[in-house]
Each structure stands twice: as C-alpha cells, then as structure tokens.
Design an enzyme around this catalytic site. Sequence first.
Site, PDB file in Angstrom:
ATOM      1  N   SER A 149       0.834  -1.199   0.000  1.00  0.00           N
ATOM      2  CA  SER A 149       0.000   0.000   0.000  1.00  0.00           C
ATOM      3  C   SER A 149       0.872   1.254   0.000  1.00  0.00           C
ATOM      4  O   SER A 149       1.652   1.460  -0.921  1.00  0.00           O
ATOM      5  CB  SER A 149      -0.967  -0.039   1.181  1.00  0.00           C
ATOM      6  N   GLU A 242      -9.787  -4.845  -5.238  1.00  0.00           N
ATOM      7  CA  GLU A 242      -9.195  -3.671  -4.602  1.00  0.00           C
ATOM      8  C   GLU A 242      -9.582  -2.386  -5.313  1.00  0.00           C
ATOM      9  O   GLU A 242      -9.552  -2.319  -6.552  1.00  0.00           O
ATOM     10  CB  GLU A 242      -7.664  -3.755  -4.634  1.00  0.00           C
ATOM     11  N   HIS A 272      -7.562  -5.664  -0.477  1.00  0.00           N
ATOM     12  CA  HIS A 272      -6.392  -4.827  -0.235  1.00  0.00           C
ATOM     13  C   HIS A 272      -5.488  -5.428   0.852  1.00  0.00           C
ATOM     14  O   HIS A 272      -5.940  -5.771   1.934  1.00  0.00           O
ATOM     15  CB  HIS A 272      -6.833  -3.428   0.174  1.00  0.00           C
TER      16      HIS A 272
END
Length: 308
Positions: A149, A242, A272
């Site tokens: 991320s 996602e 995610h």
Amino acid sequence: MSVEQLQSILQMAAQNPPPPQATPAQLRAWFDASNSRMPLAQGLPIRTLHIPNGANGLMAAELLSTPQADARRLVIYYHAGGFVFGSLASHRALCSYLTQFSGAPVLNVDYRLAPEHPAPAAHDDALAAYEWALANGYAASAIVLAGDSAGGNLALSTAVRARDLGLPLPAAIVALSPALDLASEGESHQTVDDPFITRELMGFFNAMYVPGGDVRSPTVTPFYSADLQGLPPVQLQVGSQERLRDDAVTMAARLKAAGVPADCTVWDGMVHCWQLFAPVLDEALGSLEQAGRFIAAHQRMTVAVAAA
C-alpha cells in the site's frame, strides 16, 4: 481460491471496524491491534535497531532473519497504513514470512507518520533507510525495496529518488497493493467496492499526509509524472477486489513503456493488502512466496555477478 478462509477474515473485520471519529492515535492503536495477532514464522531471531531518519533523527527498525538467511542480502520493507498508521508490530508477521520465503533478512522500517509528520517525511525516511543500508556495507545489488500500500509507494519512490541522486540502484522492487493513484483517477477507484479502502479513507489519508498539497506531485507518488527509466525490475501484486487495483496495473504498463522489466499479478478475489492475513489465508502465503522467489532470484543473480 480459499473462499472460506477469506470470508471468515472479512466477517471478523466487519465486526471490528475503525472507531468512529477517531484520532490518528486511536486509529493507530486499532490498526496495530487488528494486524498484530497473526502468528510469526517459527525460529526467526528479531533484532531491534535505531537507524537515521530523514530529519537528522532516529527511527526504530527490526531486522528479521532465519538461521539460513544470507546476511549479505537485505530486503528493506515499508509498511502500509496510508502514511498515517502502521508500525513494526502490524507488519511483523508479514515480514517474518517474507524473510522465510526470500532467504534474505528483512528490515522492517518504522518511518514517521502523518499528520505529525506530513509529506515528504515518510518518503525522506524511506530514502534514509536505503542510504543507511548502503553506508553499512550492503551492496546495492543485494538490496530489494519492498512494501505494501503506502509502503509500495515508498519502495518505488525511493528507487526513483536514488536514481536521481546518483546512488547505486537496488536489485529489484516489490510493490504489494501499492497506493500510487492518490488522486483516485483510475477506473477501479470508482467501480470496485473495496471492503477496506473507501473513498472517505483515501481522502482522510491525503488530508493527513498532503494537507493542502498536490497529490499528483512526484514528491509523494511516482505515478503521474516521474521519469521511470532506468529503474530495476519491479514485481507488482494486487487483488482483483481492490479499489487500488488499477494503480498497480497502470504502473506496470508505464514501467514497461519506460523499458523497465515489470510484472503485475492480479490475484483473483483478493482484497487490499491480503498478505497481512498470512498464515491463515493460503493466498497470503502464496503471494509472499511469489515475492520471495522474485527477491531471491534477483539478489542471487546480482550478487553472483558482483562476486565474479
């Protein structure tokens, strides 16, 4: 796909949502509590370090290894959390499996967080960790930058900055569910019902890390205007469910157009940062094993060339 495993995880997550109207400190405590319960890979010594950050101070880091790991190699890992939360604790288990699968020690870095430290603090600390590794005898050809991320953003951004500064480049980059399209222009930002990253959360992260700033600036993301030429090989992994799916898919295409070897795997049905669910989700272990093979292949190749 391990449907039952994933559904169980999503049900538990739904019963433990972020606290409403929480402060950043409360969100950090919630995130750490939610993600520090996973069992670590067995038999890994963990050494706590304090290394220079990007503001002439120190930041904590953990070096995870295995008895079989090659101490000449290193993976620098930047954790997720939107530049606002995430810690050594939240990503300790993930890093333990990554060192197991890669055969390389993993340096889990506790970079500074917003809003106390807005942009480009996290990016400066990420570069400082790489500079620390070079200064402490690690060959660039034996270092891989990795993250999930926001940490995937930091891994890519650090390589771009290192190139621009004339530093030797790492052997490779691994970006898991990378947060790159901070302006949310990609189609998946509009069409995917992500159980973890909402539009409101994306806006919150941006407001904390880039208050009043340009979310398209190359100082906070390499996605829009950064020159990508000359970067080392990149592996990107992203889930089909996602909101950030197109961040990885589009970045892979842009890297290839710039002549950079890049591979993007879209994991069917994954959400995610599903790697955080190792070892209770088979695909989480599978993703980290894929990353580990990529890391080991590129480090072995470059170390062997350097030794020759």
